[in-house]
Design an enzyme around this catalytic site. Structure first.
Site, short mmCIF file in Angstrom:
data_model
loop_
_atom_site.label_atom_id
_atom_site.label_comp_id
_atom_site.label_asym_id
_atom_site.label_seq_id
_atom_site.Cartn_x
_atom_site.Cartn_y
_atom_site.Cartn_z
N GLY A 14 1.15 -1.55 0.08
CA GLY A 14 0.01 -0.44 -0.21
C GLY A 14 0.83 1.49 0.04
O GLY A 14 1.98 1.04 0.75
N ARG A 75 1.15 -5.42 -5.07
CA ARG A 75 0.69 -6.30 -4.48
C ARG A 75 1.15 -7.71 -5.13
O ARG A 75 0.45 -7.78 -6.10
CB ARG A 75 0.16 -6.32 -3.03
CG ARG A 75 -0.52 -5.29 -2.01
CD ARG A 75 -1.16 -5.62 -1.02
NE ARG A 75 -1.05 -4.50 -0.31
CZ ARG A 75 -1.70 -3.83 0.00
NH1 ARG A 75 -3.43 -3.68 -0.91
NH2 ARG A 75 -1.99 -2.68 0.81
N ASP A 106 5.40 -5.29 6.13
CA ASP A 106 5.98 -6.10 6.39
C ASP A 106 5.61 -7.52 5.22
O ASP A 106 7.12 -8.31 5.23
CB ASP A 106 4.90 -6.92 7.41
CG ASP A 106 3.27 -6.85 7.99
OD1 ASP A 106 3.06 -6.40 6.40
OD2 ASP A 106 2.87 -7.36 8.53
N THR A 129 4.05 2.64 5.29
CA THR A 129 2.40 2.61 5.69
C THR A 129 2.30 3.14 6.26
O THR A 129 2.48 3.77 7.73
CB THR A 129 2.23 0.95 6.00
OG1 THR A 129 0.89 1.42 6.26
CG2 THR A 129 3.89 0.03 7.28
N ASP A 131 -0.26 2.23 8.42
CA ASP A 131 -0.79 1.16 9.92
C ASP A 131 -0.08 2.03 10.29
O ASP A 131 -0.38 1.44 11.99
CB ASP A 131 -0.81 0.47 8.93
CG ASP A 131 -1.70 -0.04 8.30
OD1 ASP A 131 -2.82 1.14 8.07
OD2 ASP A 131 -2.03 -0.96 7.10
N ASP A 133 2.10 -0.43 11.96
CA ASP A 133 2.46 -1.75 11.93
C ASP A 133 3.82 -2.62 12.17
O ASP A 133 3.68 -3.76 12.03
CB ASP A 133 1.15 -2.20 11.90
CG ASP A 133 1.45 -2.63 10.10
OD1 ASP A 133 1.92 -2.04 10.36
OD2 ASP A 133 0.60 -3.59 9.43
N ARG A 175 -5.34 -1.88 9.48
CA ARG A 175 -5.72 -3.24 8.84
C ARG A 175 -5.92 -3.51 10.40
O ARG A 175 -7.01 -3.79 10.84
CB ARG A 175 -4.26 -3.73 8.43
CG ARG A 175 -4.41 -5.03 7.73
CD ARG A 175 -2.72 -5.82 7.19
NE ARG A 175 -2.48 -4.74 5.45
CZ ARG A 175 -2.66 -5.37 4.95
NH1 ARG A 175 -3.39 -5.89 4.36
NH2 ARG A 175 -2.85 -4.18 4.50
O1 F6P Z 1 -1.97 -1.45 4.89
C1 F6P Z 1 -2.71 -0.10 3.95
C2 F6P Z 1 -3.34 -0.24 4.26
O2 F6P Z 1 -4.40 0.61 3.57
C3 F6P Z 1 -4.73 -0.88 5.49
O3 F6P Z 1 -4.68 0.56 6.03
C4 F6P Z 1 -5.97 -1.21 4.29
O4 F6P Z 1 -6.68 -2.53 5.54
C5 F6P Z 1 -4.91 -1.44 3.14
O5 F6P Z 1 -3.96 -1.36 3.05
C6 F6P Z 1 -6.40 -1.52 2.10
O6 F6P Z 1 -5.35 -2.67 0.91
P1 F6P Z 1 -6.07 -2.12 -1.07
O7 F6P Z 1 -5.42 -0.60 -0.77
O8 F6P Z 1 -5.55 -3.37 -1.53
O9 F6P Z 1 -7.09 -1.89 -0.77
#
Ligand code: F6P
Length: 327
Positions: A14, A75, A106, A129, A131, A133, A175
């Site tokens: 992300g 990803r 991660d 990120t 998050d 995390d 997340r």
């Molecule tokens: O890891 C960053 C994040 O924005 C999280 O907060 C969220 O759960 C996820 O990515 C959303 O992912 P995507 O952009 O694939 O919908």
């Protein structure tokens, strides 16, 4: 270990505000030390396809203030296979790239660590990120900007909530962790904060809302982390509260991907610059398989496997502070 002459830099997973600033820092630190730098498009996807671009100090002008990542992000499923990683290795060798800086979360670091183990390829990670995390850093890139973005939005929601005496459930990203929810909850004066690390339970939520009403509050904001443990979506929470407290006029706001966008805060720009310098200089010092992090305001290295396996804990003091502030 061979002398490093060319470093590849990529963003993966992300996107987060500050990624461009980190790429800029990596490129300029390479230029400062007279080594070549190559940008890798779309993370591991672009790496497998040899989708590279030569970067020099001037290629990264005017990007420190830009959200997103100009190298794009992805990803990758294929990179999780041995064949995919072999393809990536071949493409890097063909372009004479002999070390990597990977900017991401991660998932990105897990890929980098396996790649390092399989091919003895030098890698350093930069945590990017919203998050927050990741173990081994008090702040990931983009987290501070996301907090500021969300607080600004909740302030606006408060205006309309108090005009109509409404209760709002505001869902924020993160997340499986509650860093964003907890901090913006305190920062925006939320009446209640629901995070994955604490199971508040529906009864306590109702009690808290009753208390809030009795204390004369005209509006209420409940910040809900997307991975909250109560196990109900924000829309189910709305239904539940309306059923048990019909006096409340309830609305829901899911903030979504707007939290990942926007110009990075000064904090994230400075952090990105410091991390970028440290990442390149660590590789040049012969270090590999580490993540660059911020610990007690010092830039420090943590082994990638610890960064991945360790837990980034929420600040429990903030739960108490929030409880006291909502008296
Ligand atoms: O890891 C960053 C994040 O924005 C999280 O907060 C969220 O759960 C996820 O990515 C959303 O992912 P995507 O952009 O694939 O919908």
């Amino acid at each position: 270990m061979e002398k490093i002459k060319k470093i590849g830099v990529m963003t993966s997973g992300g996107d987060a505000p500050g990624m461009n600033a980190a790429i800029r820092a990596v490129v300029r630190t390479c230029a400062y030390h007279n080594i070549d730098c190559v940008g890798i498009y779309r993370g591991y996807e672009g790496m497998m396809q040899g989708d590279f671009i030569d970067l020099n100090a001037r290629s990264v002008k005017g990007i420190i203030n830009k959200g997103g990542t100009f190298l794009k992000s992805a990803r990758s499923i294929e990179f999780r296979t041995k064949e995919g990683r072999q393809k990536a290795y071949n493409a890097l060798r063909a372009a004479n790239i002999d070390a990597l800086v990977t900017i991401g979360g991660d998932g990105t670091f897990t890929g980098a660590m396996i790649f390092n183990q399989e091919f003895d390829f030098p890698v350093i990670g930069i945590p990017g990120t919203i998050d927050n995390d990741i173990f081994g850093t008090s702040h990931t890139l983009g987290y501070d900007t996301a907090l500021n973005t969300v607080v600004e939005v909740i302030d606006k929601i408060r205006d309309t909530a108090s005009s109509h005496n409404r209760l709002f459930f505001v869902e924020v990203m993160g997340r499986d962790v509650g860093h964003i929810a907890l901090n913006v909850g305190v920062g925006a004066g939320a009446e209640e904060i629901l995070i994955p690390e604490e199971d508040l339970g529906l009864d306590r939520l109702l009690e808290s809302l009753v208390r809030s009403k009795e204390s004369g509050k005209s509006s209420s904001i409940v910040v809900v982390a997307e991975g909250d443990k109560i196990g109900k979506s924000v829309f189910e929470l709305k239904d539940y509260v309306e059923e048990h407290m019909p006096e409340y006029d309830v609305r829901v706001s899911v903030l979504g991907h707007m939290q990942r966008g926007g110009s990075p805060s000064c904090f994230d720009r400075v952090l990105a610059s410091r991390m970028g310098v440290k990442a390149v200089e660590s590789l040049l010092d012969g270090k590999s398989n580490y993540m660059v992090g911020l610990l007690c305001d010092k830039i420090a290295l943590t082994p990638l496997d610890r960064a991945i396996k360790g837990q980034s804990k929420i600040n429990k003091e903030l739960i108490r502070v929030s409880d006291i502030m909502t008296t």
